[in-house]
Scaffold this active site. Structure first.
Site, mmCIF file in Angstrom:
data_model
loop_
_atom_site.group_PDB
_atom_site.id
_atom_site.type_symbol
_atom_site.label_atom_id
_atom_site.label_comp_id
_atom_site.label_asym_id
_atom_site.label_seq_id
_atom_site.Cartn_x
_atom_site.Cartn_y
_atom_site.Cartn_z
ATOM 1 N N GLU A 1 0.856 -1.181 0.000
ATOM 2 C CA GLU A 1 0.000 0.000 0.000
ATOM 3 C C GLU A 1 0.896 1.236 0.000
ATOM 4 O O GLU A 1 1.976 1.223 0.586
ATOM 5 C CB GLU A 1 -0.898 0.015 1.236
ATOM 6 C CG GLU A 1 -1.985 -1.021 1.164
ATOM 7 C CD GLU A 1 -2.915 -0.968 2.369
ATOM 8 O OE1 GLU A 1 -3.150 0.117 2.908
ATOM 9 O OE2 GLU A 1 -3.401 -2.045 2.748
ATOM 10 N N PHE B 1 14.509 -2.240 4.019
ATOM 11 C CA PHE B 1 13.528 -2.723 4.994
ATOM 12 C C PHE B 1 14.137 -2.913 6.386
ATOM 13 O O PHE B 1 13.935 -3.942 7.036
ATOM 14 C CB PHE B 1 12.925 -4.046 4.489
ATOM 15 C CG PHE B 1 11.409 -4.068 4.586
ATOM 16 C CD1 PHE B 1 10.645 -3.340 3.687
ATOM 17 C CD2 PHE B 1 10.767 -4.791 5.565
ATOM 18 C CE1 PHE B 1 9.260 -3.338 3.777
ATOM 19 C CE2 PHE B 1 9.382 -4.793 5.671
ATOM 20 C CZ PHE B 1 8.632 -4.074 4.768
ATOM 21 N N CYS C 1 -1.538 -6.766 6.650
ATOM 22 C CA CYS C 1 -0.947 -7.995 6.099
ATOM 23 C C CYS C 1 0.000 -8.720 7.042
ATOM 24 O O CYS C 1 -0.159 -9.917 7.265
ATOM 25 C CB CYS C 1 -0.224 -7.666 4.802
ATOM 26 S SG CYS C 1 -1.322 -6.878 3.620
HETATM 27 C C1 UGA Z 1 3.307 -5.782 2.902
HETATM 28 C C2 UGA Z 1 4.455 -6.330 2.016
HETATM 29 O O1 UGA Z 1 5.556 -5.418 2.053
HETATM 30 C C3 UGA Z 1 3.992 -6.506 0.560
HETATM 31 O O2 UGA Z 1 5.026 -7.094 -0.205
HETATM 32 C C4 UGA Z 1 2.779 -7.419 0.540
HETATM 33 O O3 UGA Z 1 2.260 -7.563 -0.760
HETATM 34 C C5 UGA Z 1 1.696 -6.841 1.428
HETATM 35 O O4 UGA Z 1 2.201 -6.675 2.779
HETATM 36 C C6 UGA Z 1 0.543 -7.808 1.446
HETATM 37 O O5 UGA Z 1 0.723 -8.942 1.907
HETATM 38 O O6 UGA Z 1 -0.522 -7.487 0.885
HETATM 39 P P1 UGA Z 1 2.212 -3.370 3.297
HETATM 40 O O7 UGA Z 1 1.634 -3.989 4.533
HETATM 41 O O8 UGA Z 1 1.322 -2.643 2.378
HETATM 42 O O9 UGA Z 1 2.966 -4.499 2.409
HETATM 43 O O10 UGA Z 1 3.354 -2.315 3.728
HETATM 44 P P2 UGA Z 1 4.896 -2.386 4.092
HETATM 45 O O11 UGA Z 1 5.572 -1.317 3.362
HETATM 46 O O12 UGA Z 1 5.435 -3.739 3.985
HETATM 47 O O13 UGA Z 1 4.864 -1.969 5.641
HETATM 48 C C7 UGA Z 1 4.297 -2.801 6.649
HETATM 49 C C8 UGA Z 1 4.616 -2.224 8.016
HETATM 50 O O14 UGA Z 1 6.003 -2.333 8.289
HETATM 51 C C9 UGA Z 1 4.287 -0.730 8.163
HETATM 52 O O15 UGA Z 1 3.748 -0.479 9.420
HETATM 53 C C10 UGA Z 1 5.635 -0.046 8.015
HETATM 54 O O16 UGA Z 1 5.709 1.194 8.649
HETATM 55 C C11 UGA Z 1 6.527 -1.081 8.689
HETATM 56 N N1 UGA Z 1 7.930 -0.977 8.257
HETATM 57 C C12 UGA Z 1 8.281 -1.250 6.975
HETATM 58 C C13 UGA Z 1 8.901 -0.630 9.186
HETATM 59 O O17 UGA Z 1 8.618 -0.379 10.375
HETATM 60 N N2 UGA Z 1 10.205 -0.570 8.785
HETATM 61 C C14 UGA Z 1 10.577 -0.843 7.504
HETATM 62 O O18 UGA Z 1 11.813 -0.774 7.209
HETATM 63 C C15 UGA Z 1 9.583 -1.193 6.570
#
Ligand code: UGA
Length: 459
Positions: A156, A254, A265
């Protein structure tokens, strides 16, 4: 080659897939059971905020490459390939709730004829394709239908970009012909960019999707624990992740420490695979711990503030960021729920702000003790402290001035480490980041004229 495709479900995955497929040349019918949503989509109104989607939607709608309908029977009858991108949320016991998949399948199977291919995009537990195949074997055999699982990896907030720039295309199918069809459908994106295509069994593809989210969630859980340790020993998590990330086996992406992961997710899929493992008699104890660790991280910003001020009772706290990450209005699984709940339970008064997600948050969190401010300055007014939870550009650009002008206190909890610490510390703020030492303003050394004045007074 141009295909006639129906896409069931118009959530983030469904709508971005439908609009993207239309844009790369297919003839798309997007199906949703919600009549109001269908009406809005026909007019080009989006049900959620996703950068770039509005423009793309307008272009495919105007060009007549996409249409929206609630008539699922007709959509199945008129199309050769049926994508299923409905929600698979968590049940209270952690297992995936497959009722939307079953409902979609009921209407698809009822109208299945001559060699249609069903492509599941929704995240489903391992074994789901097999059981759907068994359950509907008579109809599938009679119509020569195939079920393929093609997991989605878009995020997202960057979903449109991710549609056009996938890292890989995974196609889980027991039919070579159906796998080739899906490969062809995505050729304008994956083929042109030479994206690796992995063809495997449906159950391996189901495991790839769960495993990817488990690996990503565990990475964040680990980095957040290391951040906590960094705070204790006076190290800086940015320096640590920079150093660790240079190891090619680990990589630097990440690794952002923050207030714990959120969204719809990671939590769902980690719980989902743990529950599925239990069903198969496997104990994923380490994977289960990701959730416990993350739940604790999500309390930390409020606990940090409590430790800094002694008691939260009567304190006014500005919370900036309600979306679970920047560039989305989605609040599902947002750390803001845990943080605001903690603050109001301890007697604090919260004014929150988010540039996109206030409406969704208020609808999801109907509790006394907080409200949404509608503007950053409004949220900051008379606040004793501010907690930044989401890495919106708007907050990254914050300077000390609006805080000085509006707040009565000088405490900042910057959970995403997005502010320039020095700038704020020089203006008298105490800053608590994630994974770095607390930054306090230095006791001001008196200048020469102050010494002279002090000497005169003491004479
Ligand atoms: C996640 C996966 O990254 C996608 O590849 C997958 O398709 C999706 O789930 C799904 O299964 O539909 P999403 O949940 O949209 O995507 O967002 P992310 O960017 O992965 O972030 C998830 C959480 O992790 C957020 O709260 C974000 O702030 C946190 N995050 C992410 C961190 O705290 N640190 C990071 O370095 C990256």
């Amino acid at each position: 080659m141009k295909k006639n495709i129906a896409v069931f479900g118009t959530g983030c995955v469904g709508l971005v897939t439908a609009v993207g497929l239309a844009d790369i040349g297919h003839n798309v019918t997007a199906v949703d059971t919600d009549l109001n949503r269908v009406k809005d989509l026909k007019k080009g109104y989006l049900p959620f905020y996703e950068p770039g989607l509005k423009k793309l939607m307008k272009s495919v709608l105007t060009a007549g490459k996409i249409r929206f309908t609630a008539d699922s029977s007709r959509a199945v009858a008129e199309n050769d390939v049926i994508f299923v991108a409905v929600g698979t949320p968590s049940r209270p016991d952690g297992r995936a709730d497959l009722s939307q998949i079953r409902n979609a399948f009921d209407s698809i199977i009822e109208n299945l004829d001559s060699g249609k291919t069903i492509v599941i995009k929704s995240t489903i537990p391992p074994g789901t394709v097999r059981s759907l195949q068994e359950q509907h074997s008579a109809e599938l055999d009679a119509a020569g239908g195939q079920i393929v699982f093609c997991p989605e990896f878009l995020r997202e907030g960057t979903a449109v970009h991710d549609f056009y720039h996938p890292d890989r295309l995974v196609i889980g199918s027991s039919s070579g012909e159906a796998a080739r069809l899906v490969d062809d459908i995505f050729f304008p994106v994956a083929g042109k960019l030479d994206v690796p295509v992995l063809k495997c069994s449906p159950v391996s593809a189901e495991m790839i999707k769960y495993s990817s989210n488990v690996m990503l969630a565990s990475r964040i859980a680990v980095v957040n624990e290391l951040a906590e340790m960094s705070e204790a020993v006076g190290a800086d998590i940015h320096e640590i992740t920079a150093g660790v990330g240079l190891d090619k086996r680990i990589g630097g992406a990440f690794l952002q420490a923050g207030p714990g992961f959120g969204g719809s997710c990671f939590g769902k899929d980690v719980s989902g695979i743990v529950a599925a493992a239990e069903y198969h008699g496997v104990d994923l104890s380490l994977v289960r711990e990701i959730l416990t660790s993350n739940a604790r991280q999500r309390q930390r910003p409020a606990v940090k503030l409590e430790n800094a001020v002694g008691s939260l009772r009567g304190k006014r706290v500005a919370v900036l960021g309600l979306a679970f990450k920047a560039e989305t209005d989605d609040v599902r699984g947002s750390a803001a729920f845990d943080v605001i709940e903690y603050l109001i339970n301890k007697g604090a008064v919260v004014r929150a702000h988010d540039p996109e997600a206030e409406y969704n948050f208020i609808r999801a969190f109907m509790k006394k003790g907080y409200n949404c401010a509608g503007g950053v300055e409004e949220a900051l007014r008379k606040a004793d402290a501010v907690i930044i939870l989401t890495e919106w550009e708007l907050y990254k650009r914050l300077t000390p001035q609006p805080l000085i002008e509006n707040m009565r206190g000088r405490i900042i909890i910057d959970t995403r480490n997005i502010l320039n610490e020095k700038l704020f510390v020089n203006e008298g703020f105490t800053l608590f980041g994630t994974g770095r030492k607390e930054q306090k303003p230095k006791a001001r050394s008196r200048n020469r004229s102050e010494f002279v004045n002090a000497a005169i007074v003491s004479m």
